[in-house]
Design an enzyme around this catalytic site. Structure first.
Site, PDB file in Angstrom:
ATOM      1  N   ASP A  95       2.072  13.263 -14.844  1.00  0.00           N
ATOM      2  CA  ASP A  95       0.930  13.629 -15.687  1.00  0.00           C
ATOM      3  C   ASP A  95       0.689  15.138 -15.693  1.00  0.00           C
ATOM      4  OD1 ASP A  95      -1.382  13.129 -17.327  1.00  0.00           O
ATOM      5  OD2 ASP A  95      -2.627  13.454 -15.565  1.00  0.00           O
ATOM      6  N   GLU A  99       0.832  -1.202   0.000  1.00  0.00           N
ATOM      7  CA  GLU A  99       0.000   0.000   0.000  1.00  0.00           C
ATOM      8  C   GLU A  99       0.874   1.262   0.000  1.00  0.00           C
ATOM      9  OE1 GLU A  99      -0.652  -2.764   1.557  1.00  0.00           O
ATOM     10  OE2 GLU A  99      -2.690  -3.248   0.978  1.00  0.00           O
TER      11      GLU A  99
END
Lengths: 159, 159, 159, 159, 159, 159
Positions: free
Chosen positions: A129, A115
C-alpha cells in the site's frame, strides 16, 4: 499429522473445534513473508525508512495489530491473549525485496500459527500500500510457517 | 508512475492522502494468490469442498469480509463502499495447489487494489487454517495485482 | 447555536439524527490535544523519534486509524468516507510536552469534528502507552476543536 | 521507573513486549477526565440526564465499550479479559463541567492503565458529540491516571 | 419476487452481488422484534428505565451501533453510510414484554432491511443481557421486516 | 434467581459487573432460533445447501464469528476466550423453516448465554439476507436459551 480437517465435523459442517481439554502451555510461532519490487520502489521504501514517518514502521504496526485481530479475520480461529508480537523487516538489496518475519507468543490452549502468518501477510500488504504509487507489480510471497513450538501436536521446524 | 511514496508528506510523516479532488469513477481491481500443499492436504480440502460445510466456502466468506474490512487493517487505506466482491478458488491437481482470484469493484475516489489483495490473502490464510492439522508446510504466494481499471492513474494489466 | 441536544428526540430518547436532507459538501475539522510529561519521558520519546521504530510514528498511525473508526466508537456518529487524515506532533521543549494536531476532511453530509477530536485523543493515548514505563503521571489535554468548515451550521474558529 | 520505552527494542523497532513471564495478579487502574462547557450546554446535558435516553447514559456505555476495545485501538496494548468496568460522571455546577472517572479491573499479566484512560477519553468524546450542537468550544482534559495497583512495577497513586 | 438467491452465482458460489449499476435513491426499512419475560424481569427493566443508567437506554445504544456494524456482521451485506437510525422500545404490560422497532434510512444503492433487522435483534439481545440475572427463560421474537421503501424492487409492507 | 438487574449499580448507573472473584469453571450454553419462510424461499435455500457455496454454510460461519464478537456487540458482556462454537441448522420441511442451534463453551469466570444467543440470532439474520430476494416476509424466532451449565448460579434447562 492426521489426514482430516479438524474444523469439519462428522456431519461435514464447519465448527470452531473444542480446545477445552487442551493444556495451557507456552506456545510460539514464527512465520515469514517477502515482498519483491522494482529498484525504484525499493529505494523509496528504504529511504522512507530513514525518516520520521517511515513506511516500514507503519507496516510493522499494521502487522502487530493484525496479529491481535486474527480471530476476527480467520473464521474458525480461537480468540487468544497474545503475550508477545515482534515483526522484523530486512531489506535485501540484491533482489530489491524485503524479508518479513513475525514472531508471536501466547500462554494458551491453541497454537499461534495463524497469528504469525496473518501478521506477516498484513505487514507485506501494508508495504504494498505504501509503495503502490511507485510500483504496482510488486509480488508478495512465499508466506509460510517457519517454526512452531508448544502444544501436544509437537514442534515444527521448516527444513 | 512516480518515484515517491504518496503516503509520506514533505516532512517525512505518514498521512492518509487527500483524495477529495479525485473524481468518482467506476473502479475495479483483480488480485490473485495461491496456496500449495501436500497431496494429502489437497485431497482433504477438495473433498471437504463437496460437503455441506466446505473448507473453500469458509475461505471465500473470509475473503469477502476481509475486503470490506481493508481500511481497518491497512492503516492508510481510505474507507470505501464496495459495490461488488467475488472470490474464486480453483484447484490445480497437477501441483496440489489452489488458485485464488479476488475481484472488487467500487464507484469511488480511490482504487481498490488493496481490497482485492487483502481479500486474496485472507482467503489463502483461511485455507491454511482449515488444513493445517494435515499439513503445516503449506506455502502462500505469489500474491499480486493482476488488473486494475478506473481512475486518473490509468489502467494496469500484469504482463 | 441551538440550545438542544440533537441526538435526543422529543420523547427524550437517543437516536442517530437524520442527515438525509443535508447537502454533500466539502467539510474539514482541525482538533488539537497535548500530552505533558517528565523531562525523562520527553527525552525518551524524542530520542525514539529519531529511530526506525519511533514512538511518535506509532501514535500517528493509531490516530489515523482511530479517525476512520470513529463511528464505531462514538455511538451516535454517522459513518463517513474520510478523504484525508493528517496528524502532526510537535515537541515543545520548554514544557516537555507534545502538541498534537489532527486534520480531517470529507465530502459528505455531516461534519468531521468527532473524527478530528478522536484522532487527536487516540494519538495522545498512544504516546502515553509508549512512554508509561518511564512516567505514569503524564497529563493529556486540553483536547479541543480548533476549526471547522463546511455545512449549513457555518464555520467555527476557536478564538 | 526506568528511563526506556519498553515498546522499542534494542534495534529501535516497536514491538508488543513479552509479558509471558509476568505473573497473573489482580490489577486495577483508575483514570479521570473532565469536559468543560458553556452554561447552556451544561444545562442541556444535565436535563437530558433526567430523561429516558440521557446523554450521560450513552457516554457511559461508550466508555465501557471502549475499555473492552483498547487493544484494537492502541497498537501495542496487550489483549486482556477485563473483569470489571465502571464509569462515573459527576456534574460540577460551579464550573459547568462534568468529572469523569473510569475504573477497570483484570486478573492478568499486564496492567489496565490504558483501558482506564481510553474509557475516560471516549466517555468525554461522546459527551462532546451529544452536546456539540449547543457548544463547539467544549474542552476535554486533563485526562490522567489517578491510581494503579497490582503487578511487579508496584502501585501508583497520583499526589 | 424472483426464485433465486442473489448471493449465489451461476457456479453455485457465494459472492457480494454487484450493485454498481443500481441507482442511488432514498431508502428506508422498518423492522420489529419483541422480548417476552417474567413479570419480575419486566418490572425490573421498567423500573430501571426510570433511572439514570437505564437498561432500555443501553439496549437502544447497542441497537444503533449494531445497525452501523451490519456489513461486518452479515457476510454478504454491502457497506452503507446510514443517514438515520432510530430505535423505539415500548413496554406491553399485558404480556410483560417489550416491543422493539428499528427504523433505518440511507441514500444509497442497496436497501437497509438487514440493518433494521440487525438493530432490532441486537436491541432485544441486549435487553436479555441486562435482565438475565432475573429471568433466563425470556423469549425473543418474532423478528421481522415491517416496511421497506426505495429502490427498484419496489416497496414492501407487511400485511 | 434474584430480582435485580446486575448491570445496574446502587446509583442506578450501568456498569460491567465485577467477576474477578468468580471461579474459572467449564461453562456451556445452548441457544436456539428459527427462521420461517415461504416454500419458494425454503426450497432455494435448501437447494443452495447442496451446492459449493451454500447459503447455510455462510450463515454458519457468520454465527461462529458473531459468537466471538459478542462482547463488542452487547455493551456489558465480558470478553471471553471461547473454546468451542458449533452451529447446526436443520430444515423442517413441514413448516418450511430452519431450526438453528448454537452451542458455545468456555473455561472462564462468566457464562456464555449471550454468546450462544448472539450466534443463533446472527445465523438466522444471515439466512434472511441470503434469501431476501425471494421472500421478504420471513420471520425469525423464537430465539431462546435452551440449556446452560457451569458457574455458581447453577444449571438451567428450559422445560
Amino acid at each position: 499429522m492426521g489426514d482430516k480437517l479438524t474444523h469439519i465435523n462428522e456431519d461435514g459442517e464447519v465448527h470452531m473445534v473444542d480446545v477445552g481439554d487442551k493444556n495451557v502451555t507456552q506456545r510460539q510461532a514464527v512465520a515469514t513473508s517477502k515482498i519483491s519490487m522494482s529498484q525504484a520502489a525499493f529505494d523509496a521504501v528504504k529511504n522512507g525508512n530513514l525518516k520520521k514517518g517511515d513506511a516500514l514502521g507503519v507496516a510493522r504496526v499494521a502487522g502487530i495489530m493484525a496479529a491481535k485481530n486474527t480471530s476476527q479475520m480467520i473464521p474458525l480461529c480461537h480468540p487468544l491473549m497474545l503475550t508477545k508480537i515482534e515483526i522484523s523487516i530486512e531489506p535485501d538489496d540484491t533482489t530489491s525485496s524485503f524479508d518479513i518475519k513475525a514472531l508471536v507468543r501466547v500462554e494458551g490452549k491453541t497454537g499461534v500459527e495463524m497469528e504469525a502468518l496473518t501478521a506477516a501477510s498484513v505487514t507485506a500488504l501494508t508495504i504494498y500500500d505504501m509503495a503502490k504509487a511507485v510500483d504496482k507489480s510488486m509480488v508478495i510471497g512465499p508466506t509460510q510457517l517457519e517454526q512452531k513450538s508448544g502444544g501436544k501436536s509437537g514442534d515444527y521446524n521448516r527444513e
